[in-house]
Design a protein around this motif. Structure first.
Motif, short mmCIF file in Angstrom:
data_model
loop_
_atom_site.label_atom_id
_atom_site.label_comp_id
_atom_site.label_asym_id
_atom_site.label_seq_id
_atom_site.Cartn_x
_atom_site.Cartn_y
_atom_site.Cartn_z
N GLN A 118 41.25 -24.79 -20.48
CA GLN A 118 40.70 -23.46 -20.33
C GLN A 118 41.41 -22.83 -21.49
OE1 GLN A 118 37.92 -22.97 -18.98
NE2 GLN A 118 37.72 -23.96 -17.10
N ASN A 119 40.60 -21.83 -22.11
CA ASN A 119 41.13 -20.44 -22.88
C ASN A 119 41.92 -19.59 -21.78
OD1 ASN A 119 39.32 -18.60 -22.10
ND2 ASN A 119 37.96 -19.50 -23.11
N TRP A 120 42.87 -18.76 -22.58
CA TRP A 120 43.65 -18.18 -21.44
C TRP A 120 43.02 -17.10 -20.43
CZ3 TRP A 120 44.31 -12.93 -20.39
CH2 TRP A 120 46.05 -12.81 -19.84
N HIS A 121 41.83 -16.69 -21.25
CA HIS A 121 40.92 -15.64 -20.62
C HIS A 121 40.33 -16.34 -19.25
CE1 HIS A 121 41.32 -12.28 -23.20
NE2 HIS A 121 41.35 -13.47 -24.17
N ASP A 122 39.75 -17.64 -19.54
CA ASP A 122 39.16 -18.42 -18.37
C ASP A 122 40.19 -18.83 -17.46
OD1 ASP A 122 36.51 -19.77 -20.56
OD2 ASP A 122 36.43 -17.88 -19.49
N ALA A 123 41.53 -19.26 -17.72
CA ALA A 123 42.33 -19.69 -16.82
C ALA A 123 42.84 -18.51 -15.95
CB ALA A 123 43.66 -20.09 -17.87
N LEU A 124 42.95 -17.44 -16.70
CA LEU A 124 43.09 -15.95 -15.86
C LEU A 124 42.08 -15.82 -14.71
CD1 LEU A 124 44.78 -13.67 -14.88
CD2 LEU A 124 43.63 -12.44 -16.85
N SER A 125 40.98 -16.15 -14.98
CA SER A 125 39.70 -15.84 -14.15
C SER A 125 39.64 -16.87 -13.08
CB SER A 125 38.24 -16.07 -14.96
OG SER A 125 37.15 -15.64 -14.03
N ALA A 126 39.98 -18.19 -13.35
CA ALA A 126 39.94 -19.20 -12.54
C ALA A 126 41.05 -19.04 -11.36
CB ALA A 126 40.20 -20.39 -13.04
N CYS A 127 42.30 -18.58 -12.07
CA CYS A 127 43.25 -18.37 -10.83
C CYS A 127 43.03 -17.21 -9.82
CB CYS A 127 44.64 -18.01 -11.36
SG CYS A 127 45.26 -19.44 -12.60
N ARG A 128 42.45 -16.29 -10.45
CA ARG A 128 41.85 -15.12 -9.37
C ARG A 128 40.71 -15.42 -8.70
NH1 ARG A 128 42.66 -9.22 -13.25
NH2 ARG A 128 44.95 -9.72 -13.33
N ARG A 129 39.88 -16.25 -8.95
CA ARG A 129 38.78 -16.62 -8.02
C ARG A 129 39.49 -17.50 -6.86
NH1 ARG A 129 35.87 -17.74 -13.06
NH2 ARG A 129 36.55 -20.06 -12.62
N MET A 130 40.69 -18.14 -7.14
CA MET A 130 41.59 -18.95 -5.94
C MET A 130 42.23 -17.69 -5.10
SD MET A 130 43.19 -22.04 -8.17
CE MET A 130 42.34 -23.01 -9.36
N GLY A 131 42.20 -16.52 -5.62
CA GLY A 131 42.96 -15.73 -4.71
C GLY A 131 44.25 -15.26 -5.03
N GLY A 132 44.74 -16.10 -6.49
CA GLY A 132 46.07 -15.80 -6.84
C GLY A 132 46.11 -15.26 -8.57
#
Length: 222
Positions: A118-132
């Motif tokens: 993922q690009n950096w922004h989508d990686a951040l979004s994915a982690c936050r959707r996991m609750g982290g």
């Protein structure tokens, strides 16, 4: 007298013969009717099977048309996302973590994504959707422990960037990154986002639009 008696016998035999012929005719007619019924049923069965096959073919054509239309739309969406900016990226953090995804590495819990880049922004979004959150590295020991779980030559986004005032900070609290260890040839401030490189065991900075694997931490911040 005998003559009349003979007439009676002959008449009775004639009656029986006519009755037998009538019964035979009735049986023949019944057989013909049954044959017609069988032929009618076979014809109806063939017609019904034809209707079913036509309906099946029509449904298959409709499903294929829907599939092709969705595939076209998804291709267009993926193309749009690949070339879009990141103003609309959803950074909302889930209220619930997914503990089965995270593993204990060192003294904290992390998730290493090694299947999708993922690009950096989508990686951040994915982690936050996991609750982290994207991982913020606390020290060299933690960085090396994380990279020991990685496959060779993988690159992982972490929660460090200098998109604000040029200082490398975390997104969680805006504070300067607690630990930085640059690889050879990487100059702070030349790019925006930071990744860990498994090969060099150091941090690299590059454009946030590049795609890498990424590391999430279970708790929101360090």
């Amino acid at each position: 007298m005998f003559k009349y008696f003979l007439y009676i016998i002959v008449g009775w035999d004639l009656i029986k013969t006519l009755s037998a012929q009538t019964e035979l005719k009735r049986l023949n007619q019944l057989g013909e009717n049954q044959q017609k019924w069988f032929e009618y049923d076979a014809q109806k069965e063939t017609e019904t099977q034809g209707i079913i096959e036509a309906a099946k073919k029509s449904l298959e054509d409709q499903v294929k048309a829907i599939h092709d239309k969705l595939e076209t739309k998804l291709t267009a969406i993926y193309s749009f996302l690949e070339h879009s900016q990141f103003a609309d990226v959803d950074y909302t953090r889930s209220k619930y973590t997914h503990p089965d995804l995270f593993q204990t590495i060192g003294i904290r819990r992390f998730y290493l994504e090694m299947g999708y880049r993922q690009n950096w922004h989508d990686a951040l979004s994915a982690c936050r959707r996991m609750g982290g959150n994207l991982a913020t590295i606390k020290n060299e020991a933690e960085m090396l422990a994380l990279l020991s779980k990685a496959k060779r030559r993988h690159e992982f986004w972490v929660d460090i960037n200098n998109m604000g005032d040029g200082v490398y900070r975390t997104t969680f609290d805006g504070k300067p990154a607690p630990y930085l260890r640059w690889g050879k040839g990487y100059k702070p401030g030349s790019q925006d986002c930071v990744s860990l490189n498994e090969d060099t065991k150091r941090m690299h900075n590059s454009q946030c639009t590049r795609t890498h694997f990424f590391i999430c931490q279970e708790e929101p911040g360090v």
